[in-house]
Design an enzyme around this catalytic site. Structure first.
Site: not given
Length: 362
Positions: A60, A215, A304
């Site tokens: 803003e 990178r 998992a």
């Protein structure tokens, strides 16, 4: 109850421009949200701005500076509710009031508790017309991690996988460099760049010794590197420790074997007595202002995370090769029959060099 506002075609056009501006800060604003703002006077955009980095001026403020005196009586379109609190920078709501803005249209209410609804309320009390909810789904997707951190208490988690046509992540000899081509690997860098943290498991570190760095030309930011290492097997010789940036090692209550600047050992509960409580890890990352987690791990840890219900997206790069008896894409031991299958929603698919990238929502 939130009011349902009506918005015109021009409103959508100007908010779309604010969203495009916000995208420019996606790789640099973290841990803050990416925010864009346009200021419109008599149907013309007179000010544009986006938030580039934490500690710098918000969207803003940039838009108001460009608009100058033409901001008085104008409409500000902003992708996130203007802030009303003092942080590293003064409140944007106050800047909009002082500039004499006539109306503020926000794509979404800020999920940050110190601001949530307060910015719009402050503007309304100052006599400024306020509306919200314009293109909200796009605004939420833009800052999925920021929203997740405050609404769910955990980061947005994206698992990246590189596989062959027969669904393997390594060859029969255990090698995995490189399944995909250079273009796909460069694309991965851009996804790393969106993340607050890059997460892997100790098995991947011991096998591949990755840098897990970013990178990207012009981007000088170091996402937190997180290693899930239940038994504290990480050594000081690991290549990621020779680079700048911070490393967090999550252990299953194990005492840290050594100390080093930039390395934090985090002892977490181990419900099964052996493995790190992954939900507790995500809570700890949220407390450290981690919005998005980019996972590059082996099939056991990736599986998992899925079994724990902690994965929001899969980013799958598939190469036109066959690898035979290599490692599978995922290990999902909790799936015992066909009815246990996980359903995926395909978000997009595109060719990256010779490979294909598929993005799924779980």
């Amino acid at each position: 109850m939130m009011t349902a506002y009506e918005f015109s075609a021009d409103d959508h056009r100007f908010m779309a421009e604010a969203l495009r501006l916000a995208e420019r800060g996606r790789l640099t604003a973290d841990p803050n949200p990416a925010v864009g703002c346009v200021i419109v006077q008599d149907g013309e955009i007179v000010g544009r701005g986006f938030h580039r980095a934490a500690g710098e001026a918000h969207a803003e403020v940039h838009a108001l500076r460009e608009a100058g005196v033409r901001a008085r009586g104008a409409t500000a379109y902003v992708t996130l509710e203007p802030c009303s609190h003092h942080g590293r920078t003064p409140p944007c709501a106050e800047a909009l009031i002082e500039a004499g803005i006539g109306e503020v249209i926000a794509a979404m209410v800020d999920p940050f508790p110190a601001n949530a609804g307060n910015g719009l309320d402050r503007l309304a009390r100052a006599g400024i017309k306020v509306r919200s909810g314009l293109m909200e789904p796009a605004a939420r997707a833009l800052n999925a991690g920021f929203v997740s951190r405050f609404e769910r208490g955990r980061p947005w988690v994206r698992v990246k996988l590189a596989i062959s046509q027969d669904g393997r992540t390594t060859g029969p000899d255990g090698r995995s460099k490189w399944i995909t081509g250079a273009a796909a690997r460069q694309d991965v860098q851009r996804w790393r760049g969106r993340a607050s943290a890059i997460l892997t498991g100790i098995g991947t570190v011991l096998a591949d010794d990755p840098h897990l760095n970013l990178r990207l030309p012009g981007i000088d930011r170091w996402p937190l590197r997180v290693v899930v290492d239940s038994r504290a097997r990480l050594t000081e010789r690991a290549r990621m420790l020779q680079l700048n940036g911070r490393v967090l090692v999550a252990t299953a209550g194990t005492v840290s074997p050594w100390q080093r600047d930039g390395v934090e050992w985090l002892a977490l509960p181990a419900p099964d007595g052996q493995r790190v409580d992954l939900a507790a890890l995500m809570g700890a990352l949220s407390e450290r202002a981690v919005n998005e987690v980019h996972v590059e791990a082996g099939p056991i840890l990736a599986g998992a995370l899925i079994e724990a219900g902690l994965v929001d997206e899969l980013l799958v790069y598939q190469a036109p090769v066959l690898l035979g008896e290599g490692s599978p894409m995922l290990a999902l031991p909790g799936m015992e029959n066909f009815d246990d299958r996980h359903h995926l929603e395909l978000l997009d698919a595109r060719r990256i060099g010779a490979d294909w990238r598929f993005r799924y929502r779980l």
